[in-house]
Every structure is written in C-alpha cells, then in structure tokens.
Write an enzyme that holds these catalytic residues in place. Structure first.
Site, short mmCIF file in Angstrom:
data_model
loop_
_atom_site.label_atom_id
_atom_site.label_comp_id
_atom_site.label_asym_id
_atom_site.label_seq_id
_atom_site.Cartn_x
_atom_site.Cartn_y
_atom_site.Cartn_z
N ARG A 179 -2.77 70.02 149.11
CA ARG A 179 -2.30 69.13 150.04
C ARG A 179 -2.78 67.78 149.28
O ARG A 179 -3.76 67.55 148.76
CB ARG A 179 -3.06 69.48 151.25
CG ARG A 179 -3.00 68.04 152.29
CD ARG A 179 -3.26 68.45 153.60
NE ARG A 179 -3.33 67.19 154.51
CZ ARG A 179 -2.25 66.48 154.98
NH1 ARG A 179 -1.05 67.11 154.71
NH2 ARG A 179 -2.33 65.33 155.42
N SER A 182 -5.07 61.74 153.07
CA SER A 182 -5.62 60.33 153.00
C SER A 182 -6.67 60.42 154.06
O SER A 182 -6.65 60.83 155.11
CB SER A 182 -4.58 59.38 153.35
OG SER A 182 -3.49 59.41 152.22
N CYS A 197 -5.51 64.00 161.88
CA CYS A 197 -5.66 64.06 160.55
C CYS A 197 -6.88 65.04 160.23
O CYS A 197 -6.83 65.77 159.39
CB CYS A 197 -6.35 62.77 160.08
SG CYS A 197 -5.04 61.34 160.03
N GLY A 223 -6.38 54.58 157.20
CA GLY A 223 -5.24 53.92 158.04
C GLY A 223 -3.96 53.90 157.56
O GLY A 223 -3.53 52.51 157.56
N ASP A 256 3.73 51.83 156.47
CA ASP A 256 2.88 52.91 155.62
C ASP A 256 2.65 52.20 154.25
O ASP A 256 3.63 51.85 153.44
CB ASP A 256 3.57 54.14 155.51
CG ASP A 256 2.54 55.28 154.94
OD1 ASP A 256 1.60 55.05 154.25
OD2 ASP A 256 2.94 56.35 155.15
N ARG A 258 0.47 53.66 151.83
CA ARG A 258 0.02 54.60 151.09
C ARG A 258 0.89 54.64 149.59
O ARG A 258 2.05 54.64 149.93
CB ARG A 258 -0.20 55.99 151.76
CG ARG A 258 -1.28 55.92 152.73
CD ARG A 258 -1.14 57.43 153.50
NE ARG A 258 -0.15 57.44 154.30
CZ ARG A 258 0.42 58.44 155.06
NH1 ARG A 258 -0.72 59.56 154.98
NH2 ARG A 258 1.54 58.59 155.71
N THR A 279 2.89 69.52 153.69
CA THR A 279 3.02 67.92 154.29
C THR A 279 4.19 68.03 155.22
O THR A 279 4.99 69.08 155.27
CB THR A 279 3.42 67.14 153.02
OG1 THR A 279 3.60 65.81 153.60
CG2 THR A 279 4.84 67.37 152.51
#
Length: 341
Positions: A179, A182, A197, A223, A256, A258, A279
């Site tokens: 995995r 974040s 999360c 975040g 997003d 990320r 995921t």
C-alpha cells in the site's frame, strides 16, 4: 447501484446494465505460516471493477482481488525516468506492534526534506541503499543503522546473525501485497471520522500480516498534499457547505496534489518491480505503472461501514467525503444504495 453513464460504468468495470464484468482473478494468499508457495499465473486480463464485498473485513479471498487495466496517461505529474528522484534508506529498526512485528525503514530524498517511511513485513524484503557499505563504517555502525540480518540479541557485535533464515535468499516469492499511504494526522492520530485514512492504514497492516509479506510506503503528504494547516481550513469550508474538492479550489489548490515519485523509488530500492496494490485510486495505479512498477493486481480498500451498510452509523461525514471521491475523482468503490437516494 447506479452509474451516471455507460462510459463511467465501463471505466469501473461494470456493464451498462449494472452487471459486474467477470475477471479472471483467482489469487489466493501465497504464504501459509510464513512459507512461500510458488504460483503459476496465466495471462492476466485486467479490468477495473468496484470493490464492495459482503465480508465484514477483508480476508483476501479471490472475490476481493481486482485486476487493473492497461493504463492511460494520468492526471498527476509523473516521474521522469531520465531524471529519477534519488532516495536513501538512512535507518531501519524492528517495531513490534499489536498487529505483528514490522521493520520500519526511514528514507530521505533529494526531492524534499521530509522523512518518508516503509513499513516492511517479511525478512526477504531488503533495502539496497541500507545494505550498501559506507566509507569508514564499523560493524557496530551498521548494526546501529539497521543493516543487519535476522534479529539482534544482547551483546551482538556482528551484522551477520545466527538466527537469520538461510532459505530466505533462495526462495522465489510472488509479488507482495503493498500500500502507498499518505500521512493523515486527523484520521490516524485523533481518529477523525471525516475520512477513512486511519482505518485504511490499520487494515493494510492487518492484511499484510495475514499475508505474511508486504510493504506500506508512508508518504509525508498530508491532506492530499496541501498540508495540515490548509487541510484544517478546508474542513471549516466543508462545515459551511463546500465538498472536499471545492474547498481545495477555494484555497487555490487542485483536488489532489499527491505525487508518488518517492514511493516508486522506494519500491525499486526494496527490489519490488511487481506488486499487488491495496488502493481505490486509479491515479495512483497510473503513476506507479508509468514509473515502471508493474501493478499485477488491485485489491480494494472498502470502508467497513460500506461493507455492511447501516443507516444509523456515525460516519455520515465520511460517507459524503468518499462519495465525492467516487463521483469526481474516479475512485473505485460502490456507493451504497442508501447514499444514492
């Protein structure tokens, strides 16, 4: 369960008549009591499908495993293979937990000044950068930074331990369960139910322990990459009616931010070129595969409350958050019927 249009239905692996498409996923856990078994794989036809299952918690049955399709160019920035991010594992230590015994690897990269982590279960998964010799270091230096094999014991002065399993280096293991997670202070530390999360991190550790081998890469991108301060500002905006994406836009952020460049480099450092990824996020799969890591299978992370929907459960804010991620960010989950009314 309903979908907005035929194109959306096909994207997530169902027919336009809401009948799930069949996949050829027949994977069963490869490890029993820590012993690897070799698995022959036929050619894998990849299909995105949603991941709602009837079991209360994942048990990695064949029905839980979802195969991925050929990727398309992702919406996020991708790693450039000609200019890869340089990462290094600086230290590793054994971490006993309520779930099981893991090894925590701490990484530094040239991309930022953050301490990214790999939570590793399985003695065969080793870091190249950690194990590499460094100029002038002693055996004790290597022990202190975790470059030893097996388990340490009182008085030990050599990195070669007598309790290391000699068979580990000769066994051919199947792709591990992994995995990419974040950081989420609110969900993991103070158990906020605005998001799932914390639940996802706990479940990933449980599944990897059950499997007997795997990795969680823990990236410092709070975040969805906007940081804790703006995440809290976004929460205030959500309380006056904005959803999680519109709140980001008000704060002048994309939905997003990320990026998984560091994660893919950590996979390479751990010698993992083929993985089975926990995921719901297709963008994550696309970024990982475009960086050269093959996602053999996608395994869904279905919220516990959505596996056995209860209209009286306390996670209604989480429901709306996840619903937005499904409808606007392509996340691969079935929305419970009760939330579609």
């Amino acid at each position: 369960m309903g979908y907005h249009n035929t194109e959306e239905a096909q994207l997530i692996g169902v027919s336009s008549y809401n009948v799930p498409l069949k996949t050829d996923a027949t994977y069963k856990p490869p490890l029993t009591n820590g012993v690897a078994t070799l698995i022959k794989r036929s050619s894998i036809k990849k299909n995105f499908t949603n991941g709602l299952t009837n079991n209360f918690r994942h048990s990695l049955r064949a029905s839980d495993v979802i195969n991925t399709p050929p990727t398309t160019p992702p919406s996020s920035n991708l790693i450039n293979k000609k200019n890869t991010v340089k990462i290094e594992c600086q230290v590793r230590a054994r971490i006993p937990t309520s779930t099981g015994e893991f090894f925590l690897h701490l990484y530094k990269s040239e991309l930022d000044n953050k301490e990214h982590l790999a939570i590793v279960y399985g003695d065969d998964i080793r870091s190249n950068s950690l194990d590499a010799s460094r100029p002038g270091e002693s055996e004790m230096d290597r022990i202190i930074r975790g470059a030893y094999k097996g388990r340490l014991k009182p008085g030990q002065r050599s990195v070669e331990t007598s309790n290391a399993d000699p068979k580990v280096s000769t066994v051919q293991f199947p792709p591990p369960l992994v995995r990419i997670h974040s950081e989420c202070f609110t969900g993991e530390t103070i158990h906020s139910v605005r998001c799932d999360c914390g639940e996802q991190l706990d479940e990933a550790m449980r599944l990897i322990k059950l499997e007997g081998r795997g990795v969680i890469i823990y990236l410092r991108q709070e975040g969805r990459g906007i940081g804790l301060a703006d995440k809290l500002r976004a929460y205030n905006l959500q309380d006056i009616g904005y959803d999680t994406i519109k709140a980001n836009h008000v704060l002048k952020h994309p939905a997003d931010l990320r990026n998984y460049d560091i994660a893919t480099q950590i996979f390479e450092d751990l010698n993992l070129s083929n993985v089975r990824l926990l995921t719901n996020n297709p963008d994550k799969i696309e970024q990982v595969e475009n960086a050269g890591i093959k996602v053999i299978e996608r395994i869904p992370m279905v919220p516990i409350a959505w596996q056995s929907p209860n209209p009286n459960h306390i996670g209604k804010e989480m429901d709306q958050y996840l619903k937005v991620k499904v409808e606007q960010m392509r996340h691969l989950l079935n929305i419970p019927e009760a939330l579609l009314r």
